[in-house]
Design a protein around this motif. Sequence first.
Motif, short mmCIF file in Angstrom:
data_model
loop_
_atom_site.label_atom_id
_atom_site.label_comp_id
_atom_site.label_asym_id
_atom_site.label_seq_id
_atom_site.Cartn_x
_atom_site.Cartn_y
_atom_site.Cartn_z
N LEU A 207 0.88 -1.17 0.00
CA LEU A 207 0.00 0.00 0.00
C LEU A 207 0.92 1.23 0.00
O LEU A 207 1.56 1.53 1.00
N PRO A 208 0.99 1.93 -1.15
CA PRO A 208 1.96 3.03 -1.27
C PRO A 208 1.39 4.37 -0.80
O PRO A 208 0.25 4.43 -0.31
N THR A 209 2.16 5.42 -0.97
CA THR A 209 1.66 6.78 -0.73
C THR A 209 0.38 6.99 -1.53
O THR A 209 0.31 6.63 -2.70
N GLY A 210 -0.63 7.54 -0.87
CA GLY A 210 -1.92 7.71 -1.55
C GLY A 210 -2.79 6.47 -1.45
O GLY A 210 -3.91 6.44 -1.94
N GLY A 211 -2.28 5.44 -0.79
CA GLY A 211 -3.03 4.19 -0.63
C GLY A 211 -4.09 4.36 0.46
O GLY A 211 -3.89 5.07 1.44
#
Lengths: 317, 84
Positions: A207-211
């Motif tokens: 789950l990345p940045t903005g996830g």
Amino acid sequence: MARPHIEPFVDRDVSFKKMTLPGFPKGMQYKMLSLDTDNGACSMTVLFEPGYKQPPGMSYTEYELFIMTGSITVGDKVYGPGSYFFVPAGVTIGALTSSRGATGLLFYNHGEPSFVESDSDHPRAERNRLATINAYDDLQWSSTNFFPATAPGCFVKILHFDPRTFGFTFLYCMTPNFWQDNISYHDCVEEAYHIWGTSWMMQFGDLPTGGYFYRPPYINHGAFGCKLGTLAIGRTDTQLYNHFHFNPWTNVEENRERAASRLLHRNPELYKWVNNHGHNHPVDFDFDHGHQHGDVPHHHGDGQVEHKHKKKPRRRR
Amino acid sequence: MKSIPHRRSREVVAWLRKEDAEQKKRYRKIVQEQDALEPKRNKWVADFLERIQTRGTHIHYDQMRKVRPEEIPTKPKRKFRVVF
């Protein structure tokens, strides 16, 4: 259906849309993260365009706003990244402007987004519950004080706590190389957005940045890992209890059954009372309470719990 | 007072309907993507079941215990769902 299980969703993969709902001024854009199809409550990433101007006004539902980048001005005060607002239904906030633009997260908790221009509070507004804080500057990280607790390396800052439901809004961070080798689920809804960083869960991957995720109760998540650190904002609707286990394949029904069994063993007297008493609307005398079918919320100041309400006369056909 | 009763306009009802339709689409896409992740997930699960026998599983904070081989659950025949 209320809100579906949205996990994972990365808002960087979609574009902002113009907010077109009546009442909202031009210059506000949004990305829908999740929506309650019953009552319209929703979570959104929002963009206030440079030069955005919103007159003083209120919403019909309580909402929470967290500023991620840029700044907004409310009244004569400037609020930058980390600023958090909890605004109860009907409470008017001053004119909101953003000269250089800002992005944030906006959570409408019990109804669809609404904005009504107004100089004064709605008669039913609870202004005493209005809260603003800068989560980055005014609060310090602390360990989670849940029991059982998350593994070392996960820290929180509590932004808002509901004394009745024990639901809360919080910032959390995972330190670089954080790991937790178990599977977890909760009795509450859990929702989170990654402000920065990537974490990993055995079910859903990275789950990345903005996830973002909106996870209904009793859904397995974990094991967990985070290589470089993560900063995120999370929310629950009731108390967060970590049901830990190590069976990757259990489903919602099995997890719920297990949680009920744990309740039976942790709170046997209460469990028995709830199960057998037949009084299906227990009253917390610290709070107002209401009943279905249009009963007006009321308070038993004498601490009376065993109360009865007059039956409505039956209509004759 | 979490929400103040009010009447929804037609525009609001139309907006909600549109967002609902988009959310359904988003949900279906998530389910597809998560189904496609299954081979990787199976490997992650196998690694996890190995680690909890050697390094241990977290019980509370930094407390861990090693899981005995006979405690390791077996995969049921039903579909392995992660999105509900």
